[in-house]
Each structure stands twice: as structure tokens, then as C-alpha cells.
Design a protein around this motif. Structure first.
Motif, mmCIF file in Angstrom:
data_model
loop_
_atom_site.group_PDB
_atom_site.id
_atom_site.type_symbol
_atom_site.label_atom_id
_atom_site.label_comp_id
_atom_site.label_asym_id
_atom_site.label_seq_id
_atom_site.Cartn_x
_atom_site.Cartn_y
_atom_site.Cartn_z
ATOM 1 N N ALA A 196 22.540 -23.007 91.263
ATOM 2 C CA ALA A 196 21.643 -23.806 90.425
ATOM 3 C C ALA A 196 21.796 -25.302 90.646
ATOM 4 N N MET A 197 22.968 -25.851 90.371
ATOM 5 C CA MET A 197 23.105 -27.308 90.382
ATOM 6 C C MET A 197 23.029 -27.916 91.780
ATOM 7 N N PRO A 198 23.733 -27.376 92.789
ATOM 8 C CA PRO A 198 23.561 -27.966 94.125
ATOM 9 C C PRO A 198 22.119 -27.908 94.610
ATOM 10 N N GLY A 199 21.457 -26.771 94.408
ATOM 11 C CA GLY A 199 20.097 -26.607 94.908
ATOM 12 C C GLY A 199 19.085 -27.472 94.188
ATOM 13 N N THR A 200 19.082 -27.434 92.867
ATOM 14 C CA THR A 200 18.069 -28.192 92.124
ATOM 15 C C THR A 200 18.330 -29.698 92.173
ATOM 16 N N ASN A 201 19.594 -30.095 92.134
ATOM 17 C CA ASN A 201 19.877 -31.535 92.192
ATOM 18 C C ASN A 201 19.535 -32.113 93.559
ATOM 19 N N LYS A 202 19.821 -31.380 94.627
ATOM 20 C CA LYS A 202 19.447 -31.859 95.951
ATOM 21 C C LYS A 202 17.929 -31.967 96.059
ATOM 22 N N ALA A 203 17.228 -31.012 95.469
ATOM 23 C CA ALA A 203 15.768 -31.059 95.493
ATOM 24 C C ALA A 203 15.244 -32.309 94.790
ATOM 25 N N VAL A 204 15.820 -32.635 93.633
ATOM 26 C CA VAL A 204 15.372 -33.821 92.902
ATOM 27 C C VAL A 204 15.641 -35.093 93.704
ATOM 28 N N PHE A 205 16.837 -35.225 94.255
ATOM 29 C CA PHE A 205 17.159 -36.438 95.005
ATOM 30 C C PHE A 205 16.351 -36.537 96.296
ATOM 31 N N ASN A 206 15.957 -35.419 96.866
ATOM 32 C CA ASN A 206 15.131 -35.448 98.071
ATOM 33 C C ASN A 206 13.689 -35.834 97.766
ATOM 34 N N ALA A 207 13.203 -35.484 96.596
ATOM 35 C CA ALA A 207 11.764 -35.491 96.367
ATOM 36 C C ALA A 207 11.249 -36.568 95.430
ATOM 37 N N ILE A 208 12.085 -37.040 94.520
ATOM 38 C CA ILE A 208 11.575 -37.885 93.438
ATOM 39 C C ILE A 208 11.776 -39.363 93.778
ATOM 40 N N PRO A 209 10.758 -40.194 93.552
ATOM 41 C CA PRO A 209 10.896 -41.631 93.796
ATOM 42 C C PRO A 209 12.006 -42.229 92.932
ATOM 43 N N PRO A 210 12.684 -43.280 93.406
ATOM 44 C CA PRO A 210 13.819 -43.836 92.664
ATOM 45 C C PRO A 210 13.482 -44.231 91.230
ATOM 46 N N GLU A 211 12.286 -44.769 90.995
ATOM 47 C CA GLU A 211 11.953 -45.237 89.651
ATOM 48 C C GLU A 211 11.707 -44.089 88.672
ATOM 49 N N PHE A 249 17.854 -39.794 77.360
ATOM 50 C CA PHE A 249 18.842 -40.634 78.033
ATOM 51 C C PHE A 249 18.427 -40.931 79.474
ATOM 52 N N GLY A 250 17.764 -39.972 80.133
ATOM 53 C CA GLY A 250 17.255 -40.232 81.473
ATOM 54 C C GLY A 250 16.171 -41.299 81.471
ATOM 55 N N TRP A 251 15.266 -41.212 80.491
ATOM 56 C CA TRP A 251 14.211 -42.229 80.347
ATOM 57 C C TRP A 251 14.829 -43.603 80.121
ATOM 58 N N LEU A 252 15.870 -43.653 79.269
ATOM 59 C CA LEU A 252 16.526 -44.927 78.988
ATOM 60 C C LEU A 252 17.179 -45.496 80.242
ATOM 61 N N ALA A 253 17.847 -44.642 81.015
ATOM 62 C CA ALA A 253 18.521 -45.117 82.231
ATOM 63 C C ALA A 253 17.527 -45.697 83.230
ATOM 64 N N ASP A 254 16.323 -45.120 83.307
ATOM 65 C CA ASP A 254 15.309 -45.624 84.231
ATOM 66 C C ASP A 254 14.795 -46.999 83.817
ATOM 67 N N ARG A 255 14.950 -47.349 82.547
ATOM 68 C CA ARG A 255 14.366 -48.588 82.041
ATOM 69 C C ARG A 255 15.384 -49.694 81.794
ATOM 70 N N LEU A 266 13.652 -41.091 89.079
ATOM 71 C CA LEU A 266 14.711 -40.133 89.370
ATOM 72 C C LEU A 266 15.433 -39.665 88.107
ATOM 73 N N ASN A 267 15.866 -40.596 87.242
ATOM 74 C CA ASN A 267 16.616 -40.196 86.049
ATOM 75 C C ASN A 267 15.759 -39.396 85.081
ATOM 76 N N THR A 268 14.491 -39.777 84.946
ATOM 77 C CA THR A 268 13.587 -39.011 84.081
ATOM 78 C C THR A 268 13.408 -37.598 84.610
ATOM 79 N N SER A 269 13.179 -37.481 85.913
ATOM 80 C CA SER A 269 13.001 -36.164 86.512
ATOM 81 C C SER A 269 14.267 -35.327 86.411
ATOM 82 N N MET A 270 15.424 -35.967 86.646
ATOM 83 C CA MET A 270 16.689 -35.242 86.521
ATOM 84 C C MET A 270 16.882 -34.756 85.093
ATOM 85 N N GLY A 271 16.551 -35.605 84.106
ATOM 86 C CA GLY A 271 16.678 -35.197 82.711
ATOM 87 C C GLY A 271 15.756 -34.044 82.365
ATOM 88 N N ILE A 272 14.512 -34.101 82.865
ATOM 89 C CA ILE A 272 13.570 -33.010 82.612
ATOM 90 C C ILE A 272 14.059 -31.726 83.248
#
Length: 398
Positions: A121-136, A269-275, A138-144
């Protein structure tokens, strides 16, 4: 941040991509966390003590932990697509196997297998998020994405006790989880397209990450936070039923409420980190410090719970912080390592969480058996305090 976002998945934009990963995570977490919701029925059906309930949870976490290193390396080298599909199929098979266990020892074996497949779960989904989501984003997507963990656990916390309290039996909930895993694995296989061929695992293996002192300090804090997270999930239902005096259904709803607030925390908290107008490592560390501090205070507050409504309120607040920290934790890990090493770095971070979960649940159960729940919850408060000290040290070092 190249890969799937630019070239790959057959969904539109980062929102569609995040939704697909969220669907996978919810389904996987329903299968895995059903074991935490079934604890009252295991205790009754197999006639075991609170300590042996903790041993069962340790077997689950041990299977999870043992396979994180190879799964993390495989994910980095070959990509996350096959890893995630095989993992979800295995989780469905493991959930079905739990319903067939004729004895407590056989149950431990089935639970170990279930945990082993959740290592995807965590290696696969986290790698997918870091590969795919724009930096601005990233934290929101990771939180979701991390909401999938609390959502899946919340779903199981409602369904398993409900089916267990009816003539259908708790086994039906596990079989429904198996069916969901089969369906979603087919959907995921059909829709998802890999981000690429992976990276050089020799240069970004887990051992190299731990030579980074900041990473080592962060994962040490993760050990103590993981102890609080997994033990809270594992014993909330038993505590609210046995010590507070609520029904098992209300106890399940209390855990579900904690998971809902944990989901809110992960996204919020992810939304807050992005801002926050500071670097990613700095923003995530500041938030982790606040989460550890609040968890320390709330673990102490739980020791004086004496009514079901108060239990519902306090566990909801506790869920917001101790169940809501993981998205920020993984974002912080990702900020400390190169993108091609996120799979193995995530595996190392998850191992730290899981090691806390290997030791804390049986220790908590033992303290319940010999000293009572107040002492056991105080142990988790002290674990959160140690995490707080480590994180503050990391902030000053950074």
C-alpha cells in the motif's frame, strides 16, 4: 514531477488520478483494518485475553513490516502498477482466509498473510503520488490519498460490529471486503498506467536513507507515533465497550468517528502545508510537532472518560491528530529524499510506524490485564511525548 501526470494514466488531471489512488487505498484498508474491528468477536469466539488480542494485531503488523523492504525496492525498480494490483488481489484472498480459520493459531497465520499483502500500500501509492502530482498540489493529494486509510478503517469499524451483532455474523463483512477487492483490482488494472520503469534501487535503497540524520530522526519519531496510531485503532472498540460501558455497535461508531476526524485531519493538514510560505520540510515538521503535542494531551484525557458521549468526543479529537498525521509524515519523508527513492524511503518510514505497532498493542493489552486501561493509555501519552521531543530536535537541527 514527471511520469504519469504528463504521459500516463487514462484519467483526466491530478484530481482524477488522486481519486483512482484513493479508491485503491480505501478498498485495501477495509480489508486490512477489518482485523482491528473484529477484536471483540475474536476475544469471544476464541476465548483469548486482551494480551492475545494484541498478539493477533502484532502478527498482522509483523507480516506488513516484514515485506515492506522488498516491496519498497520492487516498487522503485519496476514501478507501482503491478505491485498495487497484486497487493489488492492478495488482500482480498487474505480477508477470505480469516473467515476460514478454525483455531487461534490458524487465525494468526491468516492475519500474517493479510498484513504481508498490505505492505504494497504505502510504497506503491506514495510513489504514485510523488510521480504524478504537481508540487503545489502534492500535500493536498497526499492527504486525500491518506484519507483512504481512515475511510477504509471507518467503514470496517461500522460494518464488522454491525454484521457481528446480527445473525449474519462478522464473516459476512470480511467476504464483502473480498468481493470489493476483486472488483477494484480489475478496475485499477484496466484504468491505471504505470509511470515508467522505476529507478536505480542500488543508489536509493533503505540503508542509504537511514544514513541521512534528518530521515533517521523523523522515522524515530514515527516509531512512537505509530505506536499510538495502531494501538488506538486496535483497542478503541474494546475500551469503549468494556471500560466505558457502551454497546459494541456504539463502540464501533466511536472508532468510525475517530477515523472520520482522522480523514479531516489528513486533508486539512495537507491543505495547510501547501499554503504555508515555507519550504516543504519546514512546513511539515511544524505541523508534525503540533500533532504530537496534541496527541500527548488527548491520550491523557482519555484516561478519565466515563460516559459514551464523552468517549465519542475525545476519541474524535484524538483521531484528528494521531490518525491525521500520516499524510504530513510521508510528505516530510518525500521532501528529504530524491523522487526516484520515494518507494524505498516510504517503506523505511512505514517500517518505523509498524515497529511501534509491533510492540505497543501487546504491551497495552498486558497493562490492561494487570493495571487497567488508565495505565495503558498513559503509556501511549508518553510515547507521543517522546515523538514530540524528537520532532522538536529535528526542527532545531533543520
Amino acid at each position: 514531477m514527471s511520469g504519469v501526470f504528463e504521459t500516463g494514466v487514462r484519467v483526466r488531471g491530478w484530481k482524477g488520478y488522486t481519486a483512482l489512488i484513493l479508491l485503491w487505498q480505501v478498498t485495501a484498508s477495509v480489508c486490512f483494518y477489518a482485523m482491528y474491528a473484529v477484536t471483540p468477536f475474536v476475544r469471544d469466539e476464541f476465548g483469548v485475553s486482551a494480551t492475545f488480542v494484541g498478539v493477533m494485531l502484532t502478527a498482522l503488523t509483523f507480516g506488513y513490516t516484514l515485506f515492506l523492504v522488498p516491496v519498497g525496492s520492487i516498487t522503485d525498480e519496476y514501478g507501482e502498477d503491478r505491485v498495487l494490483v497484486v497487493g489488492l488481489v492478495g488482500l482480498g484472498v487474505g480477508a477470505a482466509g480469516v473467515t476460514l480459520a478454525p483455531s487461534y493459531l490458524a487465525l494468526l497465520g491468516a492475519v500474517f498473510v493479510l498484513g504481508a499483502f498490505y505492505a504494497t500500500a504505502m510504497p506503491g501509492t506514495n510513489k504514485a503520488v510523488f510521480n504524478a502530482i504537481p508540487p503545489e498540489r502534492l500535500n493536498t493529494s497526499m492527504g486525500i490519498k491518506q484519507v483512504g486509510v481512515t475511510a477504509g478503517s471507518g467503514i470496517s469499524a461500522v460494518l464488522v460490529p454491525w454484521f457481528g451483532a446480527t445473525r449474519f455474523g462478522w464473516e459476512v463483512a470480511f467476504l464483502l471486503a473480498t468481493a470489493a477487492a476483486a472488483i477494484v483490482s480489475v478496475v485499477f488494472w484496466a484504468v491505471y498506467e504505470a509511470s515508467g520503469d522505476g529507478g536505480d534501487t542500488d543508489s536509493v535503497g533503505i540503508r542509504s536513507h537511514f544514513r541521512n540524520r534528518a530521515y533517521a530522526l523523523l522515522t524515530a519519531a514515527g516509531f512512537f507515533l505509530g505506536a499510538g496510531l495502531f494501538t488506538t485503532i486496535g483497542y478503541t472498540i474494546l475500551y469503549v465497550e468494556e471500560a466505558v460501558g457502551a454497546s459494541v455497535v456504539f463502540a464501533g461508531l466511536t472508532l468510525a468517528a475517530a477515523q472520520v476526524f482522522g480523514s479531516v485531519g489528513r486533508v486539512g493538514f495537507g491543505w495547510l502545508a501547501d499554503r504555508l510560505s515555507v519550504p516543504l520540510t519546514t512546513s511539515t515538521l511544524y505541523i508534525l510537532v503540533s500533532q504530537a503535542g496534541a496527541s500527548f494531551l488527548l491520550f491523557l484525557a482519555v484516561t478519565v472518560v466515563d460516559t459514551p458521549p464523552l468517549a465519542l468526543v475525545l476519541f474524535s479529537l484524538l483521531g484528528f491528530f494521531i490518525l491525521g498525521f500520516t499524510g504530513i509524515y510521508y510528505s516530510c519523508i518525500g521532501s528529504l529524499v530524491p523522487t526516484e527513492g520515494v518507494g524505498s524511503a516510504t517503506a523505511g518510514g512505514q517500517i518505523a510506524l509498524n515497529c511501534g505497532a509491533l510492540l505497543a498493542p501487546p504491551a497495552f493489552g498486558y497493562l490492561v490485564d494487570v493495571r487497567g486501561y488508565a495505565t495503558a493509555w498513559t503509556m501511549l501519552a508518553l510515547a507521543a511525548l517522546v515523538a514530540l521531543v524528537l520532532l522538536v530536535a529535528l526542527v532545531y537541527r533543520h
